[in-house]
Every structure is written in structure tokens, then in C-alpha cells.
Design a protein around this motif. Structure first.
Motif, PDB file in Angstrom:
ATOM      1  N   LYS A   3       0.809  -1.214   0.000  1.00  0.00           N
ATOM      2  CA  LYS A   3       0.000   0.000   0.000  1.00  0.00           C
ATOM      3  C   LYS A   3       0.848   1.272   0.000  1.00  0.00           C
ATOM      4  CE  LYS A   3      -4.110   1.934   1.031  1.00  0.00           C
ATOM      5  NZ  LYS A   3      -5.192   1.997   0.161  1.00  0.00           N
ATOM      6  N   ASN A   4       1.939   1.303   0.758  1.00  0.00           N
ATOM      7  CA  ASN A   4       2.717   2.524   0.893  1.00  0.00           C
ATOM      8  C   ASN A   4       3.957   2.535   0.002  1.00  0.00           C
ATOM      9  OD1 ASN A   4       4.226   0.619   2.173  1.00  0.00           O
ATOM     10  ND2 ASN A   4       4.255   1.625   4.160  1.00  0.00           N
ATOM     11  N   GLN A   5       4.081   1.616  -0.913  1.00  0.00           N
ATOM     12  CA  GLN A   5       5.236   1.532  -1.788  1.00  0.00           C
ATOM     13  C   GLN A   5       5.079   2.513  -2.949  1.00  0.00           C
ATOM     14  OE1 GLN A   5       5.849  -2.359  -3.323  1.00  0.00           O
ATOM     15  NE2 GLN A   5       7.690  -1.819  -4.462  1.00  0.00           N
ATOM     16  N   SER A   6       6.113   3.335  -3.186  1.00  0.00           N
ATOM     17  CA  SER A   6       6.078   4.297  -4.273  1.00  0.00           C
ATOM     18  C   SER A   6       6.486   3.616  -5.575  1.00  0.00           C
ATOM     19  CB  SER A   6       7.023   5.453  -3.967  1.00  0.00           C
ATOM     20  OG  SER A   6       6.991   6.392  -5.001  1.00  0.00           O
ATOM     21  N   VAL A   7       5.944   4.088  -6.666  1.00  0.00           N
ATOM     22  CA  VAL A   7       6.232   3.505  -7.961  1.00  0.00           C
ATOM     23  C   VAL A   7       6.668   4.622  -8.909  1.00  0.00           C
ATOM     24  CG1 VAL A   7       3.845   3.652  -8.770  1.00  0.00           C
ATOM     25  CG2 VAL A   7       5.358   1.946  -9.732  1.00  0.00           C
ATOM     26  N   THR A   8       7.642   4.332  -9.765  1.00  0.00           N
ATOM     27  CA  THR A   8       8.098   5.306 -10.744  1.00  0.00           C
ATOM     28  C   THR A   8       7.179   5.265 -11.964  1.00  0.00           C
ATOM     29  OG1 THR A   8       9.573   3.734 -11.841  1.00  0.00           O
ATOM     30  CG2 THR A   8      10.482   5.007  -9.984  1.00  0.00           C
ATOM     31  N   PHE A   9       7.388   6.216 -12.873  1.00  0.00           N
ATOM     32  CA  PHE A   9       6.573   6.271 -14.084  1.00  0.00           C
ATOM     33  C   PHE A   9       6.744   4.998 -14.904  1.00  0.00           C
ATOM     34  CE2 PHE A   9       6.064   7.401 -18.585  1.00  0.00           C
ATOM     35  CZ  PHE A   9       4.762   7.874 -18.564  1.00  0.00           C
TER      36      PHE A   9
END
Length: 116
Positions: A3-9
Motif C-alpha cells: 500500500k505505501n510503496q512508491s512507484v516510478t513512471f
């Protein structure tokens, strides 16, 4: 994806194609809008490129322009089910069921694909 994991473009694009048939789980807001931006840029870019190249006065320009336009339409058809899966995952992220989406929005999306 957590849920809190950031993802790049580009990670969002990779995840979009990798999880194209996965209607379970969640999709973050950034993932959703990154994929939507990519999808629109590819579709609109191929249509504009096809029209611009198609109006040139060279013998092969009409063929290349038509091929670009067909490429854009093919991208829309190939991305239809993965987009539905992404929308379902996004609804799960905000706490709603994906069945809400399948009613009127699926109907409107089907009309949009047939008309445009």
C-alpha cells in the motif's frame, strides 16, 4: 504491491502490462495516472503523427500515416482489458468494489471505443 510503496513512471507502465489481467489488489493514484498519461500520449501521438505524415505529398506517406493511425487504434484495443483491471485495482485502493465500475462506465467505454 504494498500500500505505501512508491512507484516510478516506468515502473507503473511495466506493472500495467505485467498485471494486465489481475483484477485483485490495489493500484496507487500515481500508478493510475502514470499509466493513463502513457496511454493517452501513445494514442494521441500516433494519431497526430499519422495525420501529419499522411498529408505529405510523398508516395509512402499515406501508407505510413495509415499505419500509425492503425497502431494507435491497436493500442486501444490491446489496452482495453488491462485498463479495466487497472481501474478495478484503483477502486480497491479507495475502498470501493470494482463492480461499481462495470455497470455504466463499461457501457460508456464500449461506446467510446466503437465511436472513436
Amino acid at each position: 504491491m504494498k500500500k505505501n510503496q512508491s512507484v516510478t513512471f516506468f515502473g507503473a507502465i511495466k506493472n500495467f502490462f505485467y498485471r494486465g489481467l489481475d483484477f485483485r489488489g490495489v493500484a496507487t493514484r500515481k500508478e493510475f495516472w502514470s499509466v493513463y498519461l502513457f496511454y493517452v500520449l501513445v494514442y494521441v501521438g500516433s494519431l497526430i503523427g499519422g495525420v501529419v505524415i499522411g498529408v505529405m505529398e510523398t508516395p509512402s506517406a499515406e501508407f505510413i500515416g495509415s499505419a500509425l493511425i492503425l497502431f494507435g487504434l491497436g493500442c486501444r484495443l490491446v489496452g482495453f482489458v488491462p485498463c479495466l483491471a487497472l481501474f478495478a485495482r484503483r477502486f480497491h485502493d479507495v475502498g470501493l468494489g470494482a463492480w461499481i465500475y462495470l455497470g455504466p462506465v463499461l457501457f460508456l467505454r464500449a461506446i467510446r471505443i466503437c465511436v472513436f
